[in-house]
Write an enzyme that holds these catalytic residues in place. Structure first.
Site, mmCIF file in Angstrom:
data_model
loop_
_atom_site.group_PDB
_atom_site.id
_atom_site.type_symbol
_atom_site.label_atom_id
_atom_site.label_comp_id
_atom_site.label_asym_id
_atom_site.label_seq_id
_atom_site.Cartn_x
_atom_site.Cartn_y
_atom_site.Cartn_z
ATOM 1 N N ARG A 52 0.831 -1.207 0.000
ATOM 2 C CA ARG A 52 0.000 0.000 0.000
ATOM 3 C C ARG A 52 0.866 1.258 0.000
ATOM 4 N NH1 ARG A 52 -2.226 1.830 4.325
ATOM 5 N NH2 ARG A 52 -2.557 -0.171 5.336
ATOM 6 N N TYR A 104 -14.611 18.429 -15.894
ATOM 7 C CA TYR A 104 -15.080 17.045 -15.824
ATOM 8 C C TYR A 104 -16.227 16.955 -14.806
ATOM 9 C CZ TYR A 104 -14.986 12.009 -15.166
ATOM 10 O OH TYR A 104 -15.324 10.695 -15.083
ATOM 11 N N ASP A 177 -5.744 19.753 -14.675
ATOM 12 C CA ASP A 177 -6.116 18.438 -15.205
ATOM 13 C C ASP A 177 -5.690 18.413 -16.670
ATOM 14 O OD1 ASP A 177 -7.412 16.249 -16.338
ATOM 15 O OD2 ASP A 177 -9.250 16.500 -15.150
ATOM 16 N N LYS A 202 -7.452 7.367 -19.583
ATOM 17 C CA LYS A 202 -7.734 7.904 -20.910
ATOM 18 C C LYS A 202 -6.511 7.745 -21.827
ATOM 19 C CE LYS A 202 -11.501 8.775 -18.749
ATOM 20 N NZ LYS A 202 -11.846 10.080 -18.182
HETATM 21 C C1 LIG Z 1 -12.136 10.583 -16.919
HETATM 22 C C2 LIG Z 1 -11.687 11.892 -16.434
HETATM 23 C C3 LIG Z 1 -11.459 12.120 -15.072
HETATM 24 C C4 LIG Z 1 -11.717 11.053 -14.017
HETATM 25 O O1 LIG Z 1 -10.834 9.986 -14.160
HETATM 26 P P1 LIG Z 1 -11.194 8.454 -13.761
HETATM 27 O O2 LIG Z 1 -9.946 7.735 -14.147
HETATM 28 O O3 LIG Z 1 -12.394 8.062 -14.574
HETATM 29 O O4 LIG Z 1 -11.467 8.426 -12.314
HETATM 30 C C5 LIG Z 1 -11.006 13.372 -14.697
HETATM 31 N N1 LIG Z 1 -10.786 14.351 -15.599
HETATM 32 C C6 LIG Z 1 -10.998 14.164 -16.907
HETATM 33 C C7 LIG Z 1 -10.737 15.281 -17.851
HETATM 34 C C8 LIG Z 1 -11.454 12.933 -17.376
HETATM 35 O O5 LIG Z 1 -11.679 12.763 -18.682
#
Ligand SMILES: *Cc1c(COP(=O)(O)O)cnc(C)c1O
Length: 381
Positions: A52, A104, A177, A202
Protein backbone atom coordinates in the site's frame (compact mmCIF):
# COMPACT_ATOMS: atom_id res chain seq x y z
CA UNK A 1 21.95 10.97 -21.14
CA UNK A 2 19.53 12.48 -18.65
CA UNK A 3 15.84 12.38 -19.50
CA UNK A 4 15.98 16.20 -19.86
CA UNK A 5 17.91 15.72 -23.12
CA UNK A 6 15.54 13.12 -24.54
CA UNK A 7 12.48 13.72 -26.69
CA UNK A 8 9.12 12.54 -25.35
CA UNK A 9 8.94 9.83 -28.04
CA UNK A 10 12.27 8.39 -26.86
CA UNK A 11 11.33 8.51 -23.17
CA UNK A 12 8.10 6.64 -23.92
CA UNK A 13 9.44 4.03 -26.34
CA UNK A 14 12.41 3.16 -24.16
CA UNK A 15 10.59 3.55 -20.85
CA UNK A 16 13.72 5.25 -19.41
CA UNK A 17 15.62 1.97 -19.60
CA UNK A 18 13.89 0.11 -16.74
CA UNK A 19 14.51 -3.64 -17.07
CA UNK A 20 13.83 -6.88 -15.22
CA UNK A 21 16.80 -7.22 -12.88
CA UNK A 22 16.60 -10.99 -12.36
CA UNK A 23 16.88 -12.08 -16.00
CA UNK A 24 17.81 -8.92 -17.93
CA UNK A 25 14.39 -9.03 -19.57
CA UNK A 26 13.83 -5.80 -21.48
CA UNK A 27 10.38 -5.44 -19.91
CA UNK A 28 10.16 -5.40 -16.10
CA UNK A 29 7.86 -8.04 -14.60
CA UNK A 30 4.73 -7.74 -12.50
CA UNK A 31 5.45 -7.71 -8.76
CA UNK A 32 2.31 -9.05 -7.08
CA UNK A 33 3.82 -9.50 -3.61
CA UNK A 34 2.01 -7.44 -1.00
CA UNK A 35 4.82 -7.67 1.55
CA UNK A 36 8.63 -7.65 1.70
CA UNK A 37 10.98 -9.54 3.99
CA UNK A 38 13.21 -7.91 6.56
CA UNK A 39 16.90 -8.82 6.70
CA UNK A 40 18.42 -10.47 9.81
CA UNK A 41 19.54 -7.05 11.00
CA UNK A 42 15.85 -6.01 10.94
CA UNK A 43 16.31 -3.62 7.97
CA UNK A 44 14.39 -3.67 4.67
CA UNK A 45 17.13 -4.13 2.04
CA UNK A 46 14.84 -3.25 -0.91
CA UNK A 47 13.39 -0.22 0.82
CA UNK A 48 9.95 -1.81 0.33
CA UNK A 49 7.78 -2.82 3.26
CA UNK A 50 4.15 -3.22 2.22
CA UNK A 51 2.46 -2.68 -1.10
CA UNK A 52 0.00 0.00 0.00
CA UNK A 53 3.01 2.27 0.53
CA UNK A 54 5.12 1.21 -2.44
CA UNK A 55 4.98 -1.26 -5.27
CA UNK A 56 7.91 -1.75 -7.68
CA UNK A 57 5.50 -1.52 -10.62
CA UNK A 58 4.90 2.17 -9.86
CA UNK A 59 8.52 3.18 -10.32
CA UNK A 60 8.76 3.10 -14.09
CA UNK A 61 5.45 4.77 -15.00
CA UNK A 62 5.99 7.39 -12.27
CA UNK A 63 9.51 8.15 -13.51
CA UNK A 64 8.29 8.37 -17.12
CA UNK A 65 5.38 10.66 -16.20
CA UNK A 66 7.59 12.97 -14.13
CA UNK A 67 10.02 13.20 -17.06
CA UNK A 68 7.26 13.91 -19.60
CA UNK A 69 5.62 16.59 -17.43
CA UNK A 70 8.96 18.15 -16.34
CA UNK A 71 8.11 17.62 -12.69
CA UNK A 72 10.15 16.44 -9.72
CA UNK A 73 7.94 13.45 -8.86
CA UNK A 74 4.82 11.62 -10.01
CA UNK A 75 2.37 9.43 -8.12
CA UNK A 76 -0.04 6.83 -9.49
CA UNK A 77 -3.54 6.46 -8.04
CA UNK A 78 -6.32 3.91 -8.44
CA UNK A 79 -8.27 6.33 -10.67
CA UNK A 80 -8.25 9.87 -11.98
CA UNK A 81 -10.89 10.79 -9.41
CA UNK A 82 -8.71 9.40 -6.60
CA UNK A 83 -5.85 11.59 -7.85
CA UNK A 84 -8.01 14.71 -8.19
CA UNK A 85 -9.78 14.33 -4.86
CA UNK A 86 -6.45 13.75 -3.08
CA UNK A 87 -5.35 17.23 -4.18
CA UNK A 88 -8.41 18.67 -2.47
CA UNK A 89 -8.28 16.42 0.60
CA UNK A 90 -4.71 17.60 1.24
CA UNK A 91 -6.16 21.08 1.90
CA UNK A 92 -7.59 22.02 5.30
CA UNK A 93 -11.11 22.93 6.43
CA UNK A 94 -11.68 26.63 5.78
CA UNK A 95 -9.56 26.64 2.63
CA UNK A 96 -11.12 28.02 -0.52
CA UNK A 97 -10.63 26.94 -4.14
CA UNK A 98 -11.62 28.49 -7.47
CA UNK A 99 -12.62 26.27 -10.39
CA UNK A 100 -14.13 27.00 -13.84
CA UNK A 101 -17.73 25.96 -14.47
CA UNK A 102 -16.93 23.68 -17.38
CA UNK A 103 -14.81 20.82 -16.06
CA UNK A 104 -15.08 17.05 -15.82
CA UNK A 105 -18.63 16.53 -14.57
CA UNK A 106 -18.01 13.98 -11.78
CA UNK A 107 -15.27 16.11 -10.24
CA UNK A 108 -17.49 19.19 -10.31
CA UNK A 109 -20.22 17.18 -8.55
CA UNK A 110 -17.77 15.93 -5.95
CA UNK A 111 -16.57 19.46 -5.23
CA UNK A 112 -20.16 20.65 -4.86
CA UNK A 113 -21.23 17.87 -2.51
CA UNK A 114 -18.36 16.29 -0.55
CA UNK A 115 -15.71 19.02 -0.51
CA UNK A 116 -18.18 21.53 0.90
CA UNK A 117 -19.32 19.05 3.57
CA UNK A 118 -15.71 18.92 4.78
CA UNK A 119 -15.41 22.67 4.99
CA UNK A 120 -13.60 23.31 1.73
CA UNK A 121 -15.40 26.03 -0.14
CA UNK A 122 -15.48 26.18 -3.94
CA UNK A 123 -16.30 29.15 -6.18
CA UNK A 124 -17.14 28.32 -9.79
CA UNK A 125 -16.26 30.97 -12.39
CA UNK A 126 -16.98 31.26 -16.12
CA UNK A 127 -14.28 29.66 -18.23
CA UNK A 128 -12.09 32.26 -19.91
CA UNK A 129 -13.10 35.11 -17.60
CA UNK A 130 -9.98 36.27 -15.72
CA UNK A 131 -11.74 39.22 -14.08
CA UNK A 132 -14.30 36.85 -12.56
CA UNK A 133 -11.43 34.68 -11.33
CA UNK A 134 -9.72 37.67 -9.71
CA UNK A 135 -12.98 38.75 -8.08
CA UNK A 136 -13.50 35.23 -6.69
CA UNK A 137 -10.19 35.21 -4.78
CA UNK A 138 -10.53 35.39 -0.98
CA UNK A 139 -7.24 36.76 0.26
CA UNK A 140 -5.60 34.45 2.79
CA UNK A 141 -8.22 31.74 2.23
CA UNK A 142 -7.85 30.82 -1.44
CA UNK A 143 -5.27 28.03 -1.41
CA UNK A 144 -5.87 26.33 -4.75
CA UNK A 145 -6.94 27.18 -8.29
CA UNK A 146 -8.01 24.22 -10.43
CA UNK A 147 -8.08 24.20 -14.19
CA UNK A 148 -8.94 21.67 -16.87
CA UNK A 149 -8.01 22.56 -20.43
CA UNK A 150 -9.25 21.89 -23.06
CA UNK A 151 -12.31 21.42 -20.86
CA UNK A 152 -14.79 18.60 -21.08
CA UNK A 153 -17.19 18.61 -23.01
CA UNK A 154 -17.11 21.95 -24.84
CA UNK A 155 -13.29 22.07 -25.19
CA UNK A 156 -13.03 25.69 -24.13
CA UNK A 157 -9.43 26.66 -23.47
CA UNK A 158 -8.27 28.55 -20.40
CA UNK A 159 -4.97 30.42 -20.23
CA UNK A 160 -2.75 28.37 -17.90
CA UNK A 161 -0.01 31.03 -17.64
CA UNK A 162 -2.54 33.74 -16.75
CA UNK A 163 -4.10 31.53 -14.05
CA UNK A 164 -0.62 30.68 -12.75
CA UNK A 165 0.25 34.39 -12.44
CA UNK A 166 -2.89 34.99 -10.39
CA UNK A 167 -2.20 31.91 -8.24
CA UNK A 168 1.32 33.16 -7.49
CA UNK A 169 0.11 36.67 -6.64
CA UNK A 170 -2.35 35.37 -4.04
CA UNK A 171 -0.15 32.59 -2.65
CA UNK A 172 -2.31 29.74 -3.98
CA UNK A 173 -1.29 26.62 -5.89
CA UNK A 174 -2.47 25.95 -9.43
CA UNK A 175 -3.42 22.37 -10.34
CA UNK A 176 -4.21 21.47 -13.95
CA UNK A 177 -6.12 18.44 -15.20
CA UNK A 178 -4.02 17.63 -18.29
CA UNK A 179 -5.92 14.43 -19.20
CA UNK A 180 -7.12 15.64 -22.59
CA UNK A 181 -4.01 17.42 -23.84
CA UNK A 182 -1.57 14.80 -22.48
CA UNK A 183 2.06 15.78 -21.80
CA UNK A 184 2.72 15.38 -25.52
CA UNK A 185 0.63 18.47 -26.32
CA UNK A 186 0.85 20.62 -23.19
CA UNK A 187 3.13 20.95 -20.15
CA UNK A 188 1.29 22.97 -17.49
CA UNK A 189 4.27 22.92 -15.09
CA UNK A 190 6.34 24.82 -17.67
CA UNK A 191 3.54 27.42 -17.83
CA UNK A 192 3.62 28.03 -14.07
CA UNK A 193 1.31 25.35 -12.66
CA UNK A 194 2.33 23.50 -9.48
CA UNK A 195 0.51 20.19 -9.92
CA UNK A 196 -0.62 18.22 -12.96
CA UNK A 197 -3.39 15.64 -12.72
CA UNK A 198 -4.22 12.87 -15.19
CA UNK A 199 -6.98 10.38 -15.58
CA UNK A 200 -4.51 7.77 -16.83
CA UNK A 201 -7.58 5.74 -17.79
CA UNK A 202 -7.73 7.90 -20.91
CA UNK A 203 -4.83 8.69 -23.27
CA UNK A 204 -1.97 7.57 -21.04
CA UNK A 205 -3.15 3.97 -21.00
CA UNK A 206 -5.04 4.46 -24.23
CA UNK A 207 -6.68 1.04 -24.61
CA UNK A 208 -9.86 1.39 -22.51
CA UNK A 209 -8.77 -1.45 -20.23
CA UNK A 210 -7.19 0.17 -17.14
CA UNK A 211 -8.64 2.59 -14.58
CA UNK A 212 -5.83 4.73 -13.16
CA UNK A 213 -4.88 8.25 -12.18
CA UNK A 214 -1.72 10.25 -11.64
CA UNK A 215 -0.38 13.44 -10.11
CA UNK A 216 2.88 15.16 -10.98
CA UNK A 217 4.43 17.92 -8.88
CA UNK A 218 6.77 20.69 -9.88
CA UNK A 219 8.50 20.47 -6.50
CA UNK A 220 8.23 18.06 -3.61
CA UNK A 221 6.76 20.14 -0.82
CA UNK A 222 4.49 19.83 2.19
CA UNK A 223 1.32 19.56 0.06
CA UNK A 224 2.88 16.73 -1.96
CA UNK A 225 3.76 14.82 1.22
CA UNK A 226 0.19 15.21 2.42
CA UNK A 227 -1.12 13.81 -0.88
CA UNK A 228 1.34 10.90 -0.70
CA UNK A 229 0.09 10.18 2.80
CA UNK A 230 -3.52 10.33 1.64
CA UNK A 231 -2.71 7.77 -1.05
CA UNK A 232 -0.85 5.40 1.27
CA UNK A 233 -3.09 5.64 4.30
CA UNK A 234 -6.37 6.23 2.46
CA UNK A 235 -5.48 3.29 0.25
CA UNK A 236 -6.46 4.60 -3.22
CA UNK A 237 -3.55 2.70 -4.74
CA UNK A 238 -3.24 1.10 -8.14
CA UNK A 239 -2.76 -2.67 -8.37
CA UNK A 240 0.61 -3.88 -9.69
CA UNK A 241 -0.87 -5.49 -12.79
CA UNK A 242 -2.77 -2.30 -13.66
CA UNK A 243 0.43 -0.28 -13.21
CA UNK A 244 2.22 -2.70 -15.52
CA UNK A 245 -0.56 -2.52 -18.13
CA UNK A 246 -0.55 1.27 -17.90
CA UNK A 247 3.17 1.31 -18.64
CA UNK A 248 2.64 -0.94 -21.62
CA UNK A 249 -0.06 1.40 -22.93
CA UNK A 250 2.08 4.49 -22.35
CA UNK A 251 4.88 3.17 -24.55
CA UNK A 252 2.80 4.05 -27.62
CA UNK A 253 1.35 7.31 -26.28
CA UNK A 254 3.24 9.52 -28.73
CA UNK A 255 2.08 7.72 -31.89
CA UNK A 256 -1.50 7.42 -30.61
CA UNK A 257 -1.77 11.11 -29.70
CA UNK A 258 -0.30 12.15 -33.05
CA UNK A 259 -2.72 9.99 -35.03
CA UNK A 260 -5.77 10.94 -32.93
CA UNK A 261 -4.91 14.68 -33.21
CA UNK A 262 -4.40 14.50 -36.98
CA UNK A 263 -7.65 12.57 -37.32
CA UNK A 264 -9.60 15.00 -35.13
CA UNK A 265 -8.43 18.05 -37.08
CA UNK A 266 -9.21 16.47 -40.46
CA UNK A 267 -12.57 15.24 -39.15
CA UNK A 268 -13.50 18.66 -37.73
CA UNK A 269 -12.66 20.39 -41.01
CA UNK A 270 -14.52 17.82 -43.09
CA UNK A 271 -17.82 18.02 -41.21
CA UNK A 272 -17.74 21.68 -40.09
CA UNK A 273 -19.76 22.84 -43.12
CA UNK A 274 -22.18 19.90 -43.24
CA UNK A 275 -25.76 21.27 -43.44
CA UNK A 276 -26.89 19.12 -40.48
CA UNK A 277 -24.08 20.41 -38.24
CA UNK A 278 -24.80 23.50 -36.18
CA UNK A 279 -21.28 23.80 -34.70
CA UNK A 280 -18.02 21.91 -34.29
CA UNK A 281 -16.24 22.58 -31.01
CA UNK A 282 -12.54 21.86 -31.43
CA UNK A 283 -9.65 24.13 -30.35
CA UNK A 284 -7.69 23.12 -33.45
CA UNK A 285 -10.13 24.98 -35.71
CA UNK A 286 -8.97 28.54 -36.35
CA UNK A 287 -12.61 29.60 -36.10
CA UNK A 288 -12.89 28.30 -32.52
CA UNK A 289 -12.92 30.74 -29.60
CA UNK A 290 -10.11 28.92 -27.80
CA UNK A 291 -7.76 28.60 -30.75
CA UNK A 292 -5.57 31.61 -29.97
CA UNK A 293 -4.74 30.47 -26.44
CA UNK A 294 -4.54 26.81 -27.47
CA UNK A 295 -1.99 27.73 -30.12
CA UNK A 296 0.09 29.56 -27.50
CA UNK A 297 0.07 26.84 -24.81
CA UNK A 298 -0.25 23.59 -26.79
CA UNK A 299 2.58 22.03 -28.74
CA UNK A 300 1.39 22.30 -32.34
CA UNK A 301 -1.59 19.91 -32.17
CA UNK A 302 -4.91 19.96 -30.36
CA UNK A 303 -5.74 16.42 -29.32
CA UNK A 304 -8.41 13.93 -30.25
CA UNK A 305 -11.46 15.35 -28.42
CA UNK A 306 -14.18 17.39 -30.06
CA UNK A 307 -17.91 17.95 -29.80
CA UNK A 308 -20.52 18.59 -32.45
CA UNK A 309 -23.89 20.28 -32.15
CA UNK A 310 -26.46 18.68 -34.41
CA UNK A 311 -29.20 20.75 -36.06
CA UNK A 312 -32.61 19.72 -34.81
CA UNK A 313 -31.88 19.60 -31.09
CA UNK A 314 -31.64 16.73 -28.64
CA UNK A 315 -33.64 14.15 -30.60
CA UNK A 316 -31.62 14.78 -33.78
CA UNK A 317 -28.36 14.38 -31.83
CA UNK A 318 -29.48 11.09 -30.25
CA UNK A 319 -30.74 9.82 -33.63
CA UNK A 320 -27.37 10.65 -35.20
CA UNK A 321 -25.50 8.73 -32.45
CA UNK A 322 -27.83 5.77 -33.02
CA UNK A 323 -26.89 5.60 -36.72
CA UNK A 324 -23.13 5.64 -36.22
CA UNK A 325 -21.51 2.29 -37.01
CA UNK A 326 -17.78 2.77 -36.36
CA UNK A 327 -18.11 5.11 -33.37
CA UNK A 328 -19.20 3.15 -30.29
CA UNK A 329 -21.88 4.76 -28.09
CA UNK A 330 -20.02 4.80 -24.79
CA UNK A 331 -18.61 7.14 -22.20
CA UNK A 332 -14.89 7.75 -21.63
CA UNK A 333 -12.24 8.98 -24.05
CA UNK A 334 -8.64 8.69 -25.16
CA UNK A 335 -8.73 5.08 -26.36
CA UNK A 336 -7.65 3.73 -29.70
CA UNK A 337 -11.30 3.32 -30.75
CA UNK A 338 -13.64 6.22 -31.54
CA UNK A 339 -16.49 6.86 -29.10
CA UNK A 340 -19.60 9.03 -29.22
CA UNK A 341 -21.66 10.21 -26.27
CA UNK A 342 -24.73 12.38 -25.78
CA UNK A 343 -23.34 14.20 -22.75
CA UNK A 344 -26.50 15.93 -21.54
CA UNK A 345 -28.07 12.47 -20.95
CA UNK A 346 -25.14 11.57 -18.69
CA UNK A 347 -24.82 14.85 -16.85
CA UNK A 348 -28.52 15.33 -16.16
CA UNK A 349 -30.03 18.34 -14.46
CA UNK A 350 -27.88 21.44 -14.09
CA UNK A 351 -25.52 20.52 -16.89
CA UNK A 352 -23.90 23.43 -18.77
CA UNK A 353 -23.82 21.07 -21.77
CA UNK A 354 -26.18 21.90 -24.70
CA UNK A 355 -28.85 19.25 -25.40
CA UNK A 356 -27.84 18.94 -29.07
CA UNK A 357 -24.19 18.15 -28.25
CA UNK A 358 -22.45 14.88 -29.08
CA UNK A 359 -19.00 14.38 -27.61
CA UNK A 360 -16.60 12.50 -29.87
CA UNK A 361 -13.40 10.81 -28.79
CA UNK A 362 -11.57 10.41 -32.08
CA UNK A 363 -9.50 7.25 -32.21
CA UNK A 364 -6.68 6.07 -34.43
CA UNK A 365 -8.78 4.53 -37.22
CA UNK A 366 -8.56 5.72 -40.82
CA UNK A 367 -10.03 9.21 -40.74
CA UNK A 368 -11.99 8.83 -43.99
CA UNK A 369 -13.86 5.90 -42.50
CA UNK A 370 -14.77 8.10 -39.52
CA UNK A 371 -15.88 11.01 -41.72
CA UNK A 372 -18.00 8.72 -43.92
CA UNK A 373 -19.55 7.12 -40.84
CA UNK A 374 -20.54 10.54 -39.50
CA UNK A 375 -21.90 11.70 -42.88
CA UNK A 376 -24.09 8.62 -43.30
CA UNK A 377 -25.37 9.01 -39.72
CA UNK A 378 -26.22 12.69 -40.22
CA UNK A 379 -27.90 12.04 -43.55
CA UNK A 380 -29.78 8.92 -42.46
CA UNK A 381 -31.13 10.28 -39.19
C1 LIG B 1 -12.14 10.58 -16.92
C2 LIG B 1 -11.69 11.89 -16.43
C3 LIG B 1 -11.46 12.12 -15.07
C4 LIG B 1 -11.72 11.05 -14.02
O1 LIG B 1 -10.83 9.99 -14.16
P1 LIG B 1 -11.19 8.45 -13.76
O2 LIG B 1 -9.95 7.73 -14.15
O3 LIG B 1 -12.39 8.06 -14.57
O4 LIG B 1 -11.47 8.43 -12.31
C5 LIG B 1 -11.01 13.37 -14.70
N1 LIG B 1 -10.79 14.35 -15.60
C6 LIG B 1 -11.00 14.16 -16.91
C7 LIG B 1 -10.74 15.28 -17.85
C8 LIG B 1 -11.45 12.93 -17.38
O5 LIG B 1 -11.68 12.76 -18.68
Amino acid sequence: MSSKELADETILAGGLGFMDDSYRGVIPGVYPSTTYERAEDNSYPSGKIYTRDHNPNYQQPEAVLAALEHGEQAMLFSSGMAAATSVIMALKPGDHIVVPKVIYWSFRNWLQTYASDWGIETTFVDNGDLSELKAAIKPGKTKLLWLETPANPTWVVDDIAAWADIAREVGARLAVDNTVATPLLCNPLDLGADIVMHSATKYLNGHSDVLAGALVTKVVDDHWHRMANIRASGGAVLGPFEAWLLMRGMRTLAVRVKQASNNALAFAKAIETHPKIHAVMYPGLESSAGHRIAKKQMKGAYGGMLSIRVRGGESAAIACAAKLAIFKRATSLGGIESLVEHRASVEGEGTPCPADLLRLSIGIEDVNDLINDMKQALEGS
